[in-house]
Design a protein around this motif. Structure first.
Motif, PDB file in Angstrom:
ATOM      1  N   ILE A  60      56.342 156.910 104.353  1.00  0.00           N
ATOM      2  CA  ILE A  60      55.786 155.945 104.587  1.00  0.00           C
ATOM      3  C   ILE A  60      57.490 154.596 104.726  1.00  0.00           C
ATOM      4  O   ILE A  60      57.517 154.661 103.773  1.00  0.00           O
ATOM      5  N   VAL A 113      57.817 150.778 103.877  1.00  0.00           N
ATOM      6  CA  VAL A 113      56.896 149.754 103.295  1.00  0.00           C
ATOM      7  C   VAL A 113      57.803 149.195 102.329  1.00  0.00           C
ATOM      8  O   VAL A 113      58.864 147.118 102.873  1.00  0.00           O
ATOM      9  N   SER A 114      58.042 149.079 101.359  1.00  0.00           N
ATOM     10  CA  SER A 114      58.182 148.666 100.189  1.00  0.00           C
ATOM     11  C   SER A 114      59.946 148.650 100.397  1.00  0.00           C
ATOM     12  O   SER A 114      60.751 149.318 100.962  1.00  0.00           O
ATOM     13  N   GLY A 135      57.493 144.775  96.967  1.00  0.00           N
ATOM     14  CA  GLY A 135      56.730 145.581  96.506  1.00  0.00           C
ATOM     15  C   GLY A 135      55.136 145.245  96.704  1.00  0.00           C
ATOM     16  O   GLY A 135      54.436 145.550  97.564  1.00  0.00           O
ATOM     17  N   SER A 136      54.737 144.458  95.644  1.00  0.00           N
ATOM     18  CA  SER A 136      53.071 144.052  96.166  1.00  0.00           C
ATOM     19  C   SER A 136      52.897 143.204  96.980  1.00  0.00           C
ATOM     20  O   SER A 136      52.163 143.321  97.535  1.00  0.00           O
ATOM     21  N   TRP A 173      62.385 152.640  96.985  1.00  0.00           N
ATOM     22  CA  TRP A 173      61.162 153.611  96.791  1.00  0.00           C
ATOM     23  C   TRP A 173      60.182 154.844  97.536  1.00  0.00           C
ATOM     24  O   TRP A 173      59.146 155.314  97.858  1.00  0.00           O
ATOM     25  N   THR A 177      59.286 158.323  99.387  1.00  0.00           N
ATOM     26  CA  THR A 177      59.292 159.622  99.192  1.00  0.00           C
ATOM     27  C   THR A 177      59.286 160.465  99.964  1.00  0.00           C
ATOM     28  O   THR A 177      59.365 159.455 101.018  1.00  0.00           O
ATOM     29  N   ILE A 218      51.729 157.053  88.312  1.00  0.00           N
ATOM     30  CA  ILE A 218      52.190 156.785  89.155  1.00  0.00           C
ATOM     31  C   ILE A 218      50.937 156.309  89.777  1.00  0.00           C
ATOM     32  O   ILE A 218      51.314 154.989  90.732  1.00  0.00           O
ATOM     33  N   GLY A 271      51.633 152.809  96.014  1.00  0.00           N
ATOM     34  CA  GLY A 271      49.967 151.866  97.379  1.00  0.00           C
ATOM     35  C   GLY A 271      49.878 151.071  96.606  1.00  0.00           C
ATOM     36  O   GLY A 271      48.528 150.990  97.555  1.00  0.00           O
ATOM     37  N   ALA A 293      50.246 147.947  93.240  1.00  0.00           N
ATOM     38  CA  ALA A 293      49.879 148.325  91.689  1.00  0.00           C
ATOM     39  C   ALA A 293      48.178 147.669  91.442  1.00  0.00           C
ATOM     40  O   ALA A 293      47.342 147.318  91.895  1.00  0.00           O
ATOM     41  N   GLU A 297      47.321 145.452  89.300  1.00  0.00           N
ATOM     42  CA  GLU A 297      47.181 144.669  89.725  1.00  0.00           C
ATOM     43  C   GLU A 297      46.382 143.920  90.940  1.00  0.00           C
ATOM     44  O   GLU A 297      45.436 143.055  90.967  1.00  0.00           O
ATOM     45  N   GLN A 349      49.018 140.604 100.408  1.00  0.00           N
ATOM     46  CA  GLN A 349      48.682 142.134  99.262  1.00  0.00           C
ATOM     47  C   GLN A 349      48.824 143.829  99.666  1.00  0.00           C
ATOM     48  O   GLN A 349      47.584 143.588 100.355  1.00  0.00           O
ATOM     49  N   ASN A 350      50.073 144.262  99.004  1.00  0.00           N
ATOM     50  CA  ASN A 350      49.487 145.714  99.233  1.00  0.00           C
ATOM     51  C   ASN A 350      48.978 146.031  98.406  1.00  0.00           C
ATOM     52  O   ASN A 350      48.130 145.410  97.718  1.00  0.00           O
TER      53      ASN A 350
END
Ligand SMILES: Cc1cc2nc3c(=O)[nH]c(=O)nc-3n(C[C@H](O)[C@H](O)[C@H](O)COP(=O)(O)OP(=O)(O)OC[C@H]3O[C@@H](n4cnc5c(N)ncnc54)[C@H](O)[C@@H]3O)c2cc1C
Length: 389
Positions: free
Chosen positions: A124, A126-127, A132-133, A157, A159, A360, A365, A367, A369, A388-389
């Motif tokens: 993936i 994205v970040s 990130g968020s 980040w 994976t 994690i 995917g 946070a 918040e 937002q993510n």
């Protein structure tokens, strides 16, 4: 037993449990120490078992089953002592929904089919280092030149990137239309000229899952590598996140169950002041309280899955489930480790390992918040901005 499951689910559960016990768990310590697992080999086995295309069309090698069977995979893989493997499989499965739903047939034959068979590991993208968020703030850009996209930027980040075959990359494909309509998802082979993978990141947990930054320096891919419509990437990625969030929640539930079981076992055997630690009301009340929260979360996760199977928008429910999974992942293993005394400070203790691995889900995917932001917007508590993510 939930009404989601039939004897066919039991059959799949048994097969995955065998895979976990025979092919994953015996290597957990070794892979953790190495900081990565032989993902290509593991994915080929997972592919043979059908785990990588459970709810994907038979035309591309999938099993054409509904999401309830994905639940079984997340729950059973989530029991593995090699926690990084269900994490990596979750990332792989969360990189392919947009391609499966919106990609051209040619693109699906080329990239989805091998991801389902396990010949390819998907990532993936994205970040980014600075975003990130807030997904809308990504900077990686793809410019059209003739029949190609030319990509520049970096992702953070990522994976499985040190072993990945391709990445579902979110990039700005226009400087117009605002941050929610200027992005597209593009499939980028990780061996394309100009792609480089940074040094693996040293993480708190999930050690056998490798995570690294990915850099794009004038990387060219054909225009046909774009998934679906130009400018729809932000929307596609938000849809994809629902799968990632549900998988994360279900995988985490398996770990929380184990922490509660191990804590009850340990505290019923270990004695202080002439009685088992578990026989203190403050201890068994705390564990009972956690049991209630875990079961409530499971019920919410299953409700979300039922809504997903019924083709409903699960943004609110999946965000709630992911949020509560994150909250419990932060609180429950840490509280339980306390009841192990000095043993709860030992690196090798299974509970402290789960404490590191599970947290994690409170960040990846989206946070906790950010989940609260999504829920608040969906409930009309704050103005809706799809940022937002
Ligand atoms: C092990 C690991 C694997 C990952 N794998 C991938 C991957 O494969 N692909 C990928 O694209 N990304 C991946 N990620 C990235 C992950 O999705 C991001 O870390 C996450 O979205 C948070 O982004 P950030 O780290 O930039 O934190 P930031 O956006 O900088 O936020 C930091 C913190 O600020 C708080 N916060 C943020 N916004 C708000 C707000 N509006 N209100 C209140 N508080 C707020 C939250 O507590 C948040 O944790 C991975 C991360 C990790 C650690």
């Amino acid at each position: 037993m939930s009404k989601l499951f039939t004897y066919e689910h039991d059959e799949m559960r048994r097969n995955i449990r065998r895979f976990v016990q025979e092919d994953l768990d015996p290597h957990a310590e070794e892979w953790d120490a190495q900081g990565k697992a032989p993902l290509r080999e593991i994915f080929r086995k997972a592919g043979e078992l059908g785990l990588l295309g459970i709810n994907k069309p038979a035309e591309y090698g999938g099993l054409d089953l509904d999401f309830s069977f994905v639940v079984v995979a997340a729950e059973e893989l989530g029991r593995s002592h090699a926690g990084g493997i269900p994490f990596a499989i979750g990332a792989h499965l969360s990189a392919i929904p947009a391609l499966a739903a919106h990609g051209s047939d040619e693109l699906k034959q080329e990239f989805l089919a091998p991801a389902i068979s396990g010949e390819a590991v998907a990532c993936i993208g994205v970040s980014e280092p600075q975003a990130g968020s807030d997904v809308s703030a990504i900077k990686t850009a793809a410019q059209r030149q003739g029949g190609d996209w030319v990509i520049n930027g970096s992702k953070m980040w990522i994976t499985s990137s040190t072993q990945g075959n391709w990445i579902s990359l979110l990039a700005n494909t226009s400087t117009e239309n605002g941050p929610y309509h200027n992005k597209s998802l593009i499939v980028v082979p990780l061996d394309a000229p100009g792609v480089s993978i940074g040094a693996p990141l040293h993480k708190l947990g999930m050690h056998c899952s490798d995570t690294a930054p990915v850099f794009f320096d004038n990387v060219r891919v054909p225009v046909r590598h774009m998934i679906g419509e130009e400018g729809a990437g932000f929307r596609y990625q938000m849809e994809q996140f629902q799968h990632e969030r549900l998988w994360g929640c279900l995988r985490t539930l398996a770990g929380l169950d184990e922490v509660l079981r191990l804590t009850a076992e340990y505290t019923s055997e270990r004695k202080t002041f002439g009685k088992a630690i578990l026989d203190n009301q403050v201890v068994y009340h705390r564990l009972a309280d956690f049991h209630a929260q875990v079961e409530a979360l499971r019920a919410l996760a299953y409700q979300t899955v039922e809504a997903m199977i019924a083709d409903q928008d699960v943004t609110t429910l999946a965000s709630m489930a992911k949020y509560l999974a994150g909250k419990l992942a932060l609180e429950l293993p840490s509280a339980c480790a306390q009841y192990f005394g000095g043993q709860g400070y030992m690196w090798e203790n299974r509970v402290t390992r789960l404490m590191r691995d599970l947290r994690i889900v409170a960040v990846g995917g989206g946070a906790n918040e950010v989940m609260l932001e999504v829920i608040a917007k969906q409930k009309g508590l704050v103005k809706k901005r799809r940022s937002q993510n």
